[in-house]
Design an enzyme around this catalytic site. Structure first.
Site, PDB file in Angstrom:
ATOM      1  N   THR A   1       0.851  -1.200   0.000  1.00 15.86           N
ATOM      2  CA  THR A   1       0.000   0.000   0.000  1.00 15.86           C
ATOM      3  C   THR A   1       0.886   1.248   0.000  1.00 15.86           C
ATOM      4  OG1 THR A   1      -0.085  -0.090   2.412  1.00 15.86           O
ATOM      5  CG2 THR A   1      -1.972  -1.025   1.239  1.00 15.86           C
TER       6      THR A   1
ATOM      7  N   ARG B   1       4.212   2.373  -2.356  1.00 10.39           N
ATOM      8  CA  ARG B   1       4.374   2.880  -3.720  1.00 10.39           C
ATOM      9  C   ARG B   1       4.729   1.707  -4.624  1.00 10.39           C
ATOM     10  NH1 ARG B   1       1.957   6.687  -2.503  1.00 10.39           N
ATOM     11  NH2 ARG B   1       2.511   8.897  -2.626  1.00 10.39           N
TER      12      ARG B   1
ATOM     13  N   GLU C   1       1.359   3.324 -12.524  1.00  7.90           N
ATOM     14  CA  GLU C   1      -0.073   3.653 -12.394  1.00  7.90           C
ATOM     15  C   GLU C   1      -0.497   4.624 -13.492  1.00  7.90           C
ATOM     16  OE1 GLU C   1      -1.072   4.983  -8.433  1.00  7.90           O
ATOM     17  OE2 GLU C   1      -0.052   3.260  -7.593  1.00  7.90           O
TER      18      GLU C   1
ATOM     19  N   HIS D   1      -5.318   2.183  -5.908  1.00  7.14           N
ATOM     20  CA  HIS D   1      -4.744   3.253  -5.056  1.00  7.14           C
ATOM     21  C   HIS D   1      -5.809   3.931  -4.196  1.00  7.14           C
ATOM     22  CE1 HIS D   1      -1.026   6.068  -4.755  1.00  7.14           C
ATOM     23  NE2 HIS D   1      -1.726   6.084  -3.638  1.00  7.14           N
TER      24      HIS D   1
HETATM   25  C1  8YV Z   1      -3.191   9.579  -1.750  1.00  5.37           C
HETATM   26  C2  8YV Z   1      -0.968   8.489  -1.077  1.00  5.37           C
HETATM   27  O1  8YV Z   1      -4.315   8.941  -2.230  1.00  5.37           O
HETATM   28  O2  8YV Z   1      -0.684  10.176   0.515  1.00  5.37           O
HETATM   29  C3  8YV Z   1      -0.137   9.384  -0.228  1.00  5.37           C
HETATM   30  O3  8YV Z   1       1.093   9.311  -0.322  1.00  5.37           O
HETATM   31  O4  8YV Z   1      -0.477   7.696  -1.771  1.00  5.37           O
HETATM   32  C4  8YV Z   1      -2.432   8.535  -1.022  1.00  5.37           C
HETATM   33  O5  8YV Z   1      -2.835   8.637   0.285  1.00  5.37           O
HETATM   34  C5  8YV Z   1      -2.608  10.322  -2.844  1.00  5.37           C
HETATM   35  O6  8YV Z   1      -1.289  10.589  -2.676  1.00  5.37           O
HETATM   36  C6  8YV Z   1      -3.415  11.594  -3.101  1.00  5.37           C
HETATM   37  O7  8YV Z   1      -2.713  12.548  -3.862  1.00  5.37           O
END
Ligand code: 8YV
Length: 319
Positions: A236, A238, A267, A285
């Protein structure tokens, strides 16, 4: 009054906060803003609220101009931002730690359950209108109680995932750059180990580290082979932390039992081989995707921008 550019749609609460003090130019398109449109809009901006889909690099910062004071990412991960380039130009960069910790740990645990209890497979059988009936050996999964969860990256989200694991009766080991608060480690009964040991002893490995050069393909063919053949991998964090092609091969060949992925290497593309495999749960995501969390993230990003524009220290600067 300063000019604030918001590069994508965010909850109204954040826009309203910004509008009390500043002129706000918020991208409202249904799709992500194109690079050309982004560069056009940021010219002359004093603050930019960015989403993870926008790359913030020297070109963008220079196009914005020397009056730019802050880039406030609406995300905890900031691999989309060239932090050194911001620093060189005296631009403050901020992110949104804390507010998405529980939501993301929930998705990690949801994926652990989806993978180990084969929920996606079951749902696909029903939706595909395949014949099925209860059977003693039908879609048997793996229980979590008494098993070991290995957490890679024991920051806030890793710790929140460990808390859930404890409630499910799991033992926890973790690998982390630094030792965590001893009281928290004691409360979780969590033991710090090296990555090699973590991979060898864990029944589920869950990734919660940031992405950067040091963690690119941290989990590749060699690490997957070091896991138990009955183990599961959950990501969850990257996508590029995992070598997706190697993971597809490991899942196909039974090197590991299954996986749950919320993030992907390229992605929104997903490795085509993963789409053919039943033993991987795939979600798009959704880590922080609750109304409450997205509102808190956008509001925190707005607070960061507002603080810097007022000449104050932002609540959550990067670094
Ligand atoms: C978000 C995420 O959905 O915060 C992060 O790093 O990967 C996620 O929580 C995303 O980045 C929203 O811009």
């Amino acid at each position: 009054m300063s000019r604030v550019v918001v590069t994508g749609r965010v909850p109204d609460a954040a826009i309203e906060k910004l509008r009390v003090e500043h002129e706000v130019d918020a991208w409202q398109g249904p799709e992500s803003i194109s690079r050309d449109e982004l560069l056009r809009r940021v010219a002359g901006a004093d603050a930019i609220l960015t989403l993870l889909t926008e790359r913030v690099d020297g070109e963008l910062l220079d196009t914005a101009g020397p009056q730019l004071k802050v880039v406030a990412n609406v995300a905890v991960g900031y691999d989309n931002i060239d932090v050194a380039a911001c620093r060189e130009r005296g631009v403050v960069a901020t992110n949104t730690p804390g507010v998405l910790t529980e939501a993301t740990a929930d998705i990690a645990f949801a994926l652990i359950l989806m993978a180990t209890r084969r929920l996606g497979e079951g749902e696909r059988i029903i939706r595909d209108r395949q014949p099925w009936k209860w059977g003693m050996f039908f879609l048997l999964g793996t229980g979590l109680q008494g098993k070991t969860l290995g957490i890679v990256g024991m920051g806030g989200i890793g710790q929140a995932t460990a808390r859930r694991a404890k409630a499910f009766g799991m033992d926890v080991v973790y690998q982390s750059r630094s030792e965590i608060d001893p009281d928290v480690a004691a409360e979780l009964g969590a033991r710090r180990v090296a990555l090699d040991e973590l991979l060898a002893v864990s029944d589920v490995v869950s990734l919660h580290c940031p992405y950067g050069p040091a963690t690119h393909h941290l989990i590749g063919a060699e690490q997957l082979s070091a896991m138990k053949s009955s183990a599961y991998l959950v990501n969850t964090a990257r996508g590029p932390i995992v070598d997706e092609a190697a993971l597809a091969t490991a899942l196909r060949d039974g090197t590991i039992a299954g996986a749950g992925l919320d993030v992907f290497e390229r992605e929104p593309e997903v490795h085509p081989e993963l789409l053919e495999l039943g033993n991987v749960a795939l979600v798009p995501h959704l880590g922080s995707a609750t109304i409450e969390t997205r509102t808190a993230m956008a509001t925190l990003a707005a607070d960061n921008a507002l603080a810097v524009l007022r000449g104050e220290l932002p609540p959550t600067p990067i670094g």
